[in-house]
Design an enzyme around this catalytic site. Structure first.
Site, PDB file in Angstrom:
ATOM      1  N   ASP A  61      -3.701  -4.749   1.850  1.00  0.00           N
ATOM      2  CA  ASP A  61      -4.906  -3.999   2.120  1.00  0.00           C
ATOM      3  C   ASP A  61      -4.983  -3.655   3.604  1.00  0.00           C
ATOM      4  OD1 ASP A  61      -7.340  -2.948   1.188  1.00  0.00           O
ATOM      5  OD2 ASP A  61      -8.408  -4.594   2.146  1.00  0.00           O
ATOM      6  N   THR A  94      -8.695   3.190   3.173  1.00  0.00           N
ATOM      7  CA  THR A  94      -8.759   2.701   4.556  1.00  0.00           C
ATOM      8  C   THR A  94      -7.448   2.927   5.307  1.00  0.00           C
ATOM      9  OG1 THR A  94      -8.230   0.531   3.698  1.00  0.00           O
ATOM     10  CG2 THR A  94     -10.529   0.977   4.129  1.00  0.00           C
ATOM     11  N   THR A  95      -6.332   2.705   4.623  1.00  0.00           N
ATOM     12  CA  THR A  95      -5.049   2.891   5.286  1.00  0.00           C
ATOM     13  C   THR A  95      -4.868   4.367   5.625  1.00  0.00           C
ATOM     14  OG1 THR A  95      -4.206   1.125   3.896  1.00  0.00           O
ATOM     15  CG2 THR A  95      -2.590   2.381   5.122  1.00  0.00           C
ATOM     16  N   ASP A 379     -11.769  -2.691  -4.009  1.00  0.00           N
ATOM     17  CA  ASP A 379     -11.362  -1.282  -3.907  1.00  0.00           C
ATOM     18  C   ASP A 379     -11.612  -0.582  -5.233  1.00  0.00           C
ATOM     19  OD1 ASP A 379     -10.441  -1.967  -1.429  1.00  0.00           O
ATOM     20  OD2 ASP A 379      -8.433  -1.129  -1.676  1.00  0.00           O
TER      21      ASP A 379
HETATM   22  P1  ADP Z   1      -5.506   3.423   1.040  1.00  0.00           P
HETATM   23  O1  ADP Z   1      -5.925   2.206   1.776  1.00  0.00           O
HETATM   24  O2  ADP Z   1      -5.522   4.618   1.917  1.00  0.00           O
HETATM   25  O3  ADP Z   1      -6.227   3.620  -0.239  1.00  0.00           O
HETATM   26  P2  ADP Z   1      -3.234   2.758  -0.610  1.00  0.00           P
HETATM   27  O4  ADP Z   1      -2.154   1.801  -0.225  1.00  0.00           O
HETATM   28  O5  ADP Z   1      -4.198   2.335  -1.633  1.00  0.00           O
HETATM   29  O6  ADP Z   1      -3.960   3.197   0.710  1.00  0.00           O
HETATM   30  O7  ADP Z   1      -2.506   4.098  -1.081  1.00  0.00           O
HETATM   31  C1  ADP Z   1      -3.211   5.182  -1.535  1.00  0.00           C
HETATM   32  C2  ADP Z   1      -2.295   6.361  -1.731  1.00  0.00           C
HETATM   33  O8  ADP Z   1      -1.307   6.105  -2.706  1.00  0.00           O
HETATM   34  C3  ADP Z   1      -3.070   7.570  -2.211  1.00  0.00           C
HETATM   35  O9  ADP Z   1      -2.731   8.678  -1.431  1.00  0.00           O
HETATM   36  C4  ADP Z   1      -2.605   7.727  -3.656  1.00  0.00           C
HETATM   37  O10 ADP Z   1      -2.651   9.072  -4.093  1.00  0.00           O
HETATM   38  C5  ADP Z   1      -1.206   7.232  -3.578  1.00  0.00           C
HETATM   39  N1  ADP Z   1      -0.658   6.844  -4.878  1.00  0.00           N
HETATM   40  C6  ADP Z   1      -1.086   5.907  -5.746  1.00  0.00           C
HETATM   41  N2  ADP Z   1      -0.304   5.850  -6.835  1.00  0.00           N
HETATM   42  C7  ADP Z   1       0.671   6.768  -6.670  1.00  0.00           C
HETATM   43  C8  ADP Z   1       1.806   7.181  -7.439  1.00  0.00           C
HETATM   44  N3  ADP Z   1       2.122   6.642  -8.617  1.00  0.00           N
HETATM   45  N4  ADP Z   1       2.570   8.166  -6.923  1.00  0.00           N
HETATM   46  C9  ADP Z   1       2.284   8.707  -5.735  1.00  0.00           C
HETATM   47  N5  ADP Z   1       1.258   8.349  -4.967  1.00  0.00           N
HETATM   48  C10 ADP Z   1       0.461   7.406  -5.417  1.00  0.00           C
HETATM   49 MG    MG Z   2      -6.203   2.424  -1.919  1.00  0.00          MG
END
Ligand code: ADP
Ligand code: MG
Length: 524
Positions: A61, A94-95, A379
């Site tokens: 996270d 957040t990331t 989340d």
């Molecule tokens: P954040 O803290 O920004 O939510 P995450 O580590 O949760 O960061 O990553 C979110 C990103 O991962 C989003 O841009 C989402 O669209 C992307 N994502 C999630 N699952 C997939 C997938 N199967 N293929 C491509 N992108 C994905």
């Molecule tokens: Mg996320």
């Protein structure tokens, strides 16, 4: 102020001004973004955080990484608060917010080096806002039950194994649907260190870590009426203490009898109002326990205010101050009340009649697993609640960011001034999201970016994106990779604001000594 005077005022501070200040601030933001960029997306890696006292924490996270890191640089600190704001308001994204901010700053610095003034860049970045807003509205599609679930599931990508993701997504989705309020606070989370995550459950009510006041009281397997008392059932204090002169045992007896009768009177009024259960914020006199039991009333005492509020939401009750004046509309309804021993500790489970207050019990074998599951669940619940408030979805997998970049580049062409360059810089910054997603999955970021861009143009659809699980460029709706509009919108707006405020700093003053101590105190 003449120069000499100015220098004197700034004595005792270290000063970095102009471009050097910007360079410094950008470096801080980039360092921070580098610390979290590898956690982005489904193939993002976990971080092991080690604290000074040897404690440790494994997390995927972004905001947790940032909050646990020891950061001194002022820009980096500011970025952490931007990501915290994202966490507070929408919980997810957040990331992305941190990565985007850093990227916006790197591109800005490049323009500064090419001679564009930071004010112009800030103004160009600002011009992107309305275009982004409008484009997001055009790309978004309304969410239904199935796609809402998909979106919750997407927010859990990369967090634990598939089993955990499915379970947490189901719990978060069902909790948000049950409360229907879009308020995360309407779902309470209780963690239990026993069993496995698969044993986690959603309870349409509340769990109190306490037992009934008296063993002889009967639990309720059927629906009934509950009264919530914002006070207690205690003996009434005599009005004037000193007037109570007890001189002989007969008087004591008579006084006690009157007290008992007073208590019995209040329990009679509960009975008359057909109350099956009473929950009090304060104490319930020992003497009243058997009376309540005899009247068939189940009782709980010393329940904290947040729990009282949740119980009200679950049962539709309204707290009353005075038992002698019970209005029917204050009485709540429960479905059942049972007790269970978890881990050797008594828990009472109130199932409500209204679903506005629910509880998710997360179970797991270790504290670390539970904590990470708790963060992931937060989340997911945030996403599920966002979708109740604004049921609009955007494609994930970088599709939205690429579509925005394409639109902004077209828009830039229509801007004659130097802001045009800033808008292009903004577009390029948005593309960092798909680039990093690909990079973290071991794919070539440039190739994938080009592939998706071409696919969007080809299909004339903003929904073409990169599915990291299959490595294919495809329709994100069909691949079930979707995100709430509000999360993406908030992340971009937050990052833009943060970047602009860094651009507006052209002077950084570091105090060399404690700013609280005036010079004249330390002089001699
Ligand atoms: P954040 O803290 O920004 O939510 P995450 O580590 O949760 O960061 O990553 C979110 C990103 O991962 C989003 O841009 C989402 O669209 C992307 N994502 C999630 N699952 C997939 C997938 N199967 N293929 C491509 N992108 C994905
Ligand atoms: Mg996320």
């Amino acid at each position: 102020m003449v120069q000499e005077e100015q220098d004197r005022v700034l004595e005792g501070t270290e000063r970095i001004a102009g471009r050097a200040a910007l360079r410094n601030n950008v470096a801080g933001a980039v360092a921070l973004a580098n610390a979290v960029r590898s956690t982005l997306g489904p193939k993002g890696l976990d971080k092991l955080m080690v604290s000074g006292d040897g404690g440790y924490l494994v997390t995927n996270d972004g905001v947790t990484v940032l909050e646990s890191a020891r950061v001194e640089q002022p820009t980096a600190k500011m970025l952490i608060s931007t990501s915290r704001a994202q966490d507070d308001e929408v919980r997810d994204g957040t990331t992305s917010t941190v990565v985007l901010t850093a990227e916006l700053l790197v591109n800005a610095l490049e323009l500064v080096d090419r001679g564009v003034h930071p004010t112009i860049i800030a103004s160009g970045y600002r011009m992107c806002g309305p275009v982004v807003e409008q484009t997001l509205g055009e790309i978004a599609k309304p969410a239904d039950d199935g796609t809402s679930f998909d979106s919750v599931r997407t927010s859990l990508a990369g967090k634990g194994d598939a089993g955990l993701q499915d379970k947490l997504a189901e719990l978060a989705h069902n909790a948000a649907q049950a409360t229907g309020s879009g308020e995360v606070e309407h779902t309470r989370v209780l963690t239990e260190r026993s069993g496995s995550i698969k044993d986690s459950e959603l309870i349409p009510g509340i769990v109190l870590v306490k037992a009934r006041v008296h063993r002889e009281m009967e639990l309720k397997s059927e629906a009934g009426r509950i009264l919530i008392l914002d006070g207690g059932i205690e003996k009434r204090k005599p009005e004037i203490e000193t007037s109570l002169k007890i001189t002989n045992t007969g008087a004591i007896e008579a006084f006690r009898a009157r007290e008992r009768a007073g208590l019995q009177g209040r329990i009679d009024s509960l009975k008359a109002a057909n109350i099956d259960c009473i929950v009090a914020r304060d104490g319930i006199e020992e003497e009243a326990h058997p009376m309540l039991a005899a009247a068939g009333i189940l009782a709980y005492r010393r329940v904290e205010r947040p729990e009282i509020e949740h119980l009200c939401r679950a049962t539709g009750a309204r707290p009353v101050f005075d038992i002698d004046d019970i209005q029917d509309e204050d009485v709540g309804k429960f479905a059942s009340i049972r007790e269970e021993k978890w881990h050797g500790v008594e828990h009472t489970i109130f199932e409500g009649s209204q679903s506005q207050g629910v509880t998710v019990v997360l179970r797991g074998s270790t504290d670390m697993r539970l904590e990470e599951a708790g963060r992931a669940f937060n989340d997911a619940l945030g996403v599920a609640c966002q979708l109740i408030r604004e049921p609009q979805l955007l494609p994930g997998g970088g599709a939205t960011h690429i579509a925005l970049a394409r639109r902004l580049r077209r828009h830039a062409e229509t801007i004659p001034g130097r802001e045009q360059m800033a808008i292009e810089g903004f577009a390029a910054a948005l593309e960092s999201i798909p680039r990093i997603l690909a990079e973290n999955a071991g794919m070539n970021p440039i190739d994938e970016l080009l592939r998706v861009t071409a696919a969007q143009a080809d299909a004339d659809s903003a929904w073409q994106g990169l599915d990291i699980n299959t490595g294919q460029t495809t329709d994100m709706g069909k691949a079930s990779i979707v995100e709430p509009l509000s999360v993406t919108r908030h992340a971009i707006a937050g990052a833009t604001e943060a970047a602009i405020s860094v651009l507006r700093i052209d002077d950084v003053l570091w105090a060399k000594q404690d700013a609280q101590t005036p010079d004249w105190q330390t002089e001699d």
